[in-house]
Design an enzyme around this catalytic site. Structure first.
Site, short mmCIF file in Angstrom:
data_model
loop_
_atom_site.label_atom_id
_atom_site.label_comp_id
_atom_site.label_asym_id
_atom_site.label_seq_id
_atom_site.Cartn_x
_atom_site.Cartn_y
_atom_site.Cartn_z
N CYS A 80 0.77 -1.23 0.00
CA CYS A 80 0.00 0.00 0.00
C CYS A 80 0.81 1.29 0.00
O CYS A 80 0.70 2.11 -0.91
CB CYS A 80 -0.92 -0.01 1.21
SG CYS A 80 -1.79 1.51 1.47
N HIS A 135 -2.41 7.09 4.04
CA HIS A 135 -1.37 6.09 4.32
C HIS A 135 0.02 6.48 3.81
O HIS A 135 0.80 5.61 3.39
CB HIS A 135 -1.77 4.71 3.78
CG HIS A 135 -1.33 3.62 4.71
ND1 HIS A 135 -1.90 2.36 4.71
CD2 HIS A 135 -0.37 3.58 5.68
CE1 HIS A 135 -1.31 1.61 5.63
NE2 HIS A 135 -0.38 2.34 6.22
#
Length: 454
Positions: A80, A135
């Site tokens: 990610c 993130h």
């Protein structure tokens, strides 16, 4: 007669102007295109119907019918955080210092403030927003995302399986406290804010990244989607994603913005413990094999992107920044070495890929190289470590056109290709090794993944 002659002269003048001016200049003024990126979290290549999936996704099927399907698109990484860094900067994540694993609670890394994002690149004329999952750093100085060029951020700092889970609503640099949220409501909150942003900026160019946190586990769809598929909560989650895509496209059509807006749909990496890689080898976090990187990609802009077309041209998330700059008429950010390419002609004209090759990184290691036809695998996971095939004298070369599942190496039959791919690997390693930062302090304290396994 004089009146008619004057009328004819006026008509001739208009016709002459039309022959030298851009088409838009004759009618309404040209508008820079809007850009919407709908980024899913852990959606597999085989999870949606345009790529052979069994979960019903009528909105995505319609998007494919009205737009372009990318059959050979690669995320910027197999995990990610590095994947999102690559998408926003147009650079392989190793350049940003975020190539290693993902940012976890207690990890103080983040996207360097000097990195130029898509939001920075479009800042002159565009309203910009990131809605959904960030993130890329949840501590100072990397937080909040509005420090990275975005006008506003509405979303969560990291994956929705990390705590505390709060939604932040931030405009400019005025950081507001987060609010607790019911996980069932999360994706609907995201799409509602995305629709609001589009509505508020319908009269000016805008860039929106709608970064859904679905279908990342735990699969917790809105209660309205509970049990709507036979594939369990994960399938229900994908079905919710599909409806969200339908809502965004419908909003653009209702506002008369469809022909002015390029919408890209994709995923940050392959599927995790659930989901389908569509017959591709390996999954999220897997090193080198396609299942971790090769994900869905759809492009939609009626009247510009050809309807119902498919392309096998190799593409990557690192292409978004240079492509948006080209379409908006901007030069790429000054003083920045990009790895991505302008793929406008691929999307609009069905051209071949401008990439000679795409590199696949696992943390800071180059583990695979994909050209249009071939895939060279240098390293992969085995029993908790990394197997370096070069140390064992075993070359893995796959003809992706004939064997997309990467089941049978043809290295012995194409030794000249192996030599070429090894040369590409050596050159790439020489280029990117200087960017290595090694195991981040957080992982040194908590236990880093093993780097090698002989």
């Amino acid at each position: 007669m004089a009146l008619n002659r004057r009328k004819l002269l006026n008509v001739g003048a208009v016709a002459a102007a039309a022959s030298v001016l851009p088409k838009a200049a004759v009618g309404k003024p040209a508008r820079k295109p809007n850009f919407v990126v709908i980024l899913c979290d852990d959606l597999g290549f085989g999870d949606v119907q345009p790529f052979g999936g069994k979960i019903p996704t009528p909105s995505l099927s319609r998007m494919a019918e009205e737009g372009l399907t990318g059959q050979s698109y690669y995320s910027a990484a197999n995990m990610c955080t590095p994947s999102r860094a690559g998408l926003l900067t147009g650079r392989y994540p190793i350049r940003t210092g975020l190539a290693w694993e993902v940012i976890l609670i207690g990890d103080d890394r983040g996207l360097p403030l000097e990195e130029k994002t898509i939001a920075h690149a479009l800042k002159a004329d565009y309203a910009t927003a990131l809605v959904g999952k960030w993130h890329l750093g949840h501590t100072a100085p990397w937080w909040p995302p509005t420090k990275h060029g975005f006008d506003q951020f509405y979303g969560i700092p990291y994956s929705h399986d990390m705590a505390p889970l709060q939604v932040f609503d931030i405009k400019g640099l005025d950081e507001a406290p987060g609010k607790d949220v019911d996980l069932h409501d999360l994706q609907q909150l995201f799409v509602a804010r995305a629709e609001q942003f589009i509505e508020q900026n319908k009269d000016r160019p805008f860039f929106l990244e709608l970064a859904l946190s679905a279908p990342h586990l735990p699969a917790v769809p809105s209660k309205n989607y509970d049990g709507v598929t036979i594939q369990g909560p994960y399938g229900d989650f994908v079905r919710e994603i599909d409806d969200i895509v339908g809502r965004v496209l419908s909003k653009l059509k209702a506002l008369g913005l469809a022909e002015d807006t390029l919408v890209l749909f994709t995923s940050d990496n392959g599927p995790w413990f659930e989901g389908s890689s569509g017959g591709l080898r390996d999954r999220k976090g897997g090193a080198a094999y396609d299942g971790g990187y090769h994900v869905p990609f759809l492009a939609w802009r009626p009247g510009h992107v050809p309807a119902g077309k498919k392309t096998s041209a190799i593409l990557s998330a690192i292409d978004f920044l240079p492509t948006f700059c080209a379409m908006a008429g901007y030069a790429p950010p000054a003083g920045v070495e990009l790895d991505g390419k302008d793929v406008s002609d691929v999307l609009l004209k069905g051209a071949a890929s401008p990439h000679e090759a795409i590199l696949l990184f696992n943390n800071e290691d180059i583990v695979g190289i994909r050209t249009q036809r071939w895939k060279y695998v240098a390293k992969s996971h085995w029993r908790g470590g990394i197997q370096d095939f070069s140390k064992r004298g075993y070359d893995e070369l796959y003809d992706i056109e004939a064997d997309p599942s990467e089941s049978y190496s043809v290295a012995e039959r194409h030794p000249e290709v192996v030599v070429e791919m090894k040369q590409r690997l050596a050159e790439a390693q020489s280029k990117f090794d200087s960017f290595r930062k090694g195991v981040p302090p957080f992982f040194q304290k908590t236990g880093a993944p093993k780097a090698t396994h002989d």
